[in-house]
Design an enzyme around this catalytic site. Structure first.
Site, PDB file in Angstrom:
ATOM      1  N   CYS A   1       1.016  -1.223  -0.006  1.00  0.00           N
ATOM      2  CA  CYS A   1      -0.217   0.040  -0.030  1.00  0.00           C
ATOM      3  C   CYS A   1       0.772   1.295   0.014  1.00  0.00           C
ATOM      4  CB  CYS A   1      -1.084  -0.266   1.002  1.00  0.00           C
ATOM      5  SG  CYS A   1      -2.275   1.092   1.070  1.00  0.00           S
TER       6      CYS A   1
ATOM      7  N   HIS B   1      -3.479  -5.740   1.306  1.00  0.00           N
ATOM      8  CA  HIS B   1      -2.975  -5.876   2.446  1.00  0.00           C
ATOM      9  C   HIS B   1      -2.799  -7.375   2.861  1.00  0.00           C
ATOM     10  CE1 HIS B   1      -2.542  -1.751   3.904  1.00  0.00           C
ATOM     11  NE2 HIS B   1      -3.387  -1.503   3.275  1.00  0.00           N
TER      12      HIS B   1
ATOM     13  N   GLU C   1      -0.892  -8.775   4.903  1.00  0.00           N
ATOM     14  CA  GLU C   1      -0.536  -8.869   6.261  1.00  0.00           C
ATOM     15  C   GLU C   1      -2.077  -8.604   7.183  1.00  0.00           C
ATOM     16  OE1 GLU C   1      -0.457  -6.010   4.821  1.00  0.00           O
ATOM     17  OE2 GLU C   1      -0.974  -4.339   6.136  1.00  0.00           O
TER      18      GLU C   1
END
Lengths: 225, 79
Positions: A85, A202, A204
């Site tokens: 990002c 994302h 994560e």
């Protein structure tokens, strides 16, 4: 493995990234952007957020943070670098990845789960994933509209540097499945050499069932293998 | 010296903000607007007194930071 997570003023996914790295059995090390030593880490992760408040352009000021000179040298030596990002935006601004992440075509901040299709297997992020695999990952950004001139885009296609494209659940590309207007639906790319990678979604935030998606695990495991 | 820098999107680069402004203008009754392109204006006050050197310095600033030349172009005025 010791993984450096760079913290810029305005980063807000640094702890998410550290949490995911720990979950996968690794040792995250938060590196403040003013530091000039990478402290022996084997991987560098530039996390999401709004470094420097996105002033001027997203990622434009963070690239001149002291630690970025070290990150550049680390990458020049072949060290693996992942930008997620805002981290992706910073790597593009730094010229470590091709293109620019411009304002979303809708002008809206888009925060939702999307589907992306793996375009290139055997990259730093997609080891063990077959091209065509559809992943479900969250996005949260206002500047994710991947932009590059046609010649540059053609070169990326030819060299297999496009890692992910936005698609629908079945893996089909369509305007409706492209959340930000990205050219050729590009969601993630790699550098020519392949050791620098960036993506808008994302991974994560998609490593645990509790968070509603687990497809990010494969990408981080690939990056850490 | 005073340097004025105009940073604009290159022709052909999508400008969704410009499009939104154009449609707002249309809703206000300004129907003759064929296109709107938004850009940035940067004013720099410089210690340099030589116009040529000032311009060269500001152009370096544009190349390195003020503009992203992948999608933007810039114009510098020095006075």
């Amino acid at each position: 493995m010791k993984v450096g997570v760079v913290v810029f003023p305005g980063s807000n996914c640094d702890h998410d990234a550290a949490h995911a790295l720990e979950l996968l059995g690794h040792e995250p090390l938060l590196l403040w952007h003013k530091e000039t030593s990478l402290q022996g880490v084997e991987r560098i992760l530039l996390p999401g957020g709004f470094s420097y408040g996105d002033y001027l352009r997203a990622g434009a000021l963070a690239r001149f943070s002291p630690i970025m000179a070290e990150v550049g040298r680390f990458a020049d030596r072949g060290g693996p670098v992942l930008g997620i990002c805002n981290g992706f935006q910073i790597l593009c601004e730094a010229g470590m990845l091709p293109g620019v992440l411009a304002r979303n075509a809708s002008l809206r901040f888009v925060c939702k789960h999307v589907h992306v299709r793996v375009e290139a297997g055997e990259s730093l992020l997609t080891r063990g994933l077959r091209p065509g695999t559809v992943l479900r990952l969250p996005i949260a950004h206002a500047d994710g509209n991947y932009t590059l001139d046609d010649a540059g885009l053609d070169a990326l296609e030819r060299s297999g540097q496009i890692l992910f494209r936005y698609c629908d659940e079945e893996g089909q590309l369509s305007a409706g499945a492209n959340p930000n207007g990205a050219m050729r639906a590009i969601a993630g790319v790699r550098s020519e050499r392949g050791n620098v990678v960036g993506l808008m979604p994302h991974p994560e935030r998609a490593c645990e069932g509790l968070l509603g998606a687990t497809d990010g695990r494969a990408l981080l495991e690939s990056f850490l293998s | 010296m005073l340097a004025k820098v105009y940073v604009t999107l290159k022709p052909g680069v999508l400008d969704p903000q410009g499009k939104a402004v154009r449609s707002s203008l249309a809703s206000l009754g300004f129907l003759g607007v064929e296109d709107v392109r938004l850009g940035k204006y940067v004013e720099l006050r410089l210690a340099e007194t030589d116009p040529g050197r000032a311009r060269a310095e500001v152009e370096r600033m544009c190349e390195r930071l003020l503009a992203n030349t992948v999608i933007e172009s810039y114009r510098v005025e020095v006075s």
